[in-house]
Design an enzyme around this catalytic site. Sequence first.
Site, PDB file in Angstrom:
ATOM      1  N   HIS A   1     -57.939 -62.455 -26.205  1.00 29.80           N
ATOM      2  CA  HIS A   1     -58.929 -61.549 -26.813  1.00 29.80           C
ATOM      3  C   HIS A   1     -60.017 -61.172 -25.815  1.00 29.80           C
ATOM      4  O   HIS A   1     -61.180 -60.933 -26.197  1.00 29.80           O
ATOM      5  CB  HIS A   1     -59.528 -62.176 -28.069  1.00 29.80           C
TER       6      HIS A   1
ATOM      7  N   HIS B   1     -49.836 -53.189 -31.254  1.00 30.66           N
ATOM      8  CA  HIS B   1     -50.832 -53.921 -32.036  1.00 30.66           C
ATOM      9  C   HIS B   1     -50.912 -53.321 -33.434  1.00 30.66           C
ATOM     10  O   HIS B   1     -50.761 -52.118 -33.612  1.00 30.66           O
ATOM     11  CB  HIS B   1     -52.181 -53.806 -31.329  1.00 30.66           C
TER      12      HIS B   1
END
Length: 437
Positions: free
Chosen positions: A241, A341
């Site tokens: 992340h 994603h």
Amino acid sequence: MNRRHFLTGFSAAAAHSQILKSSNPQICACSAAVAQAALEKAAGWPAPRIKITNVKVFGVSLTPDSDRPYVFVKIETDQGVIGWGEGTLEGKAAAVIACVQDFREFLIGQNAMQVEHLWQSMYVHTFYRAGPVIGSAISGIDQALWDIRGKALGLPVYKLLGGPINPKGARGYYHARAGTREELQQLRANAQKIGVTCIKSGIPGYYEWIEGHRSIQRAIDALVRLRDGLGPDIDIGVDFHAKTSPAVAVIICKEVEPLNLLFIEEPCPPENVKAMKRISDRTTTPIATGERLIASFSCRELIEMGVVDIIQTDINHVGGITALWKVGAMAEASGISMAPHACEGPIGGMATIHVDASMPNFLVQEICSGVVPDRKEKVWEEWMGFPVMRMVDGHFPLPDKPGLGFELTEQALAKYPFGGTRPMARVFHTDGSVAEW
């Protein structure tokens, strides 16, 4: 029209096209249009002109305090064909809703079948190149246009894109939502029952740009525990992340190479391509990134420089079906895989499956859900009448219906009114400085 007449007409049209191409160059500009018209007349299927009559946008909050209320786009036409799309952008829902409204002027009265032309107009005529707000607005509109196109032609979108490559659908993964060894073993058992072969997790905590041994070892231990709990038969993706700097990421990536992870995602902030390359050059673990990138142009440098192994652009941000398909084609030519994603709503999830099914370099599809469905999935099923984005034998099934493959009503959404924009998480280091999360 019977087959003989069709072929006769087709041959005549093709011959006419060749005559035009070999004639005076000044008339070559119109040869394609003339040939197309002849082909359409011979085949008996003039390309439909479906005029856009209205563009609506809905903010939908499953909970009043959600940081990612869904942004759904509905496009209406003079032929009664309706298209749905999604432009959900975490933390900026109201901005995307306003941007979709701005694009009404680009769309009302236009031919909904000209998907590429309308995409170019929205992107280019905006002048300032798209960031996540404009990209998400274009994404929702583009998905709705493809939905209309598929419905008008009577085909699922993946068939318009040349799919399916795998009739079983798109291989997928859920998120781990487990931490202890016992929880991970239970997750493995639940996943294996329904044929799931891939799971994604993350690393704990937040990291300074130069980090000490304790924090780094905690991350390594967590990944070792993850592999130990899930066993050797489940592929594992790990999302950093962008919490780590290149210096910290390289240490962790090197230490976990024996775990044979499927990929490490965003090991550093994605806007710094050279920093990402420093990491990928120093590890054998495949590196993935892309969820924050907008339009195919933003992926060019990553692809040309061979920085990553996997691109993860999001269909709700990158520019919809049109842009995601282009990114996939660019990546495929350079030997790079696609793992899009998807952490927003059900329309974008459905749309991305269509593109997955048409990409030869597709690897795996994310959905931000657990192996065991929760309230969110129940609402999605309530809206669409079937278990949306739930895998069968480890794959998201492909719809048979035209367009994106579902029906939706405004009345169904009205039960979940827009609760306004809420910011995403804001985290800080112990000294008060801003931390990536």
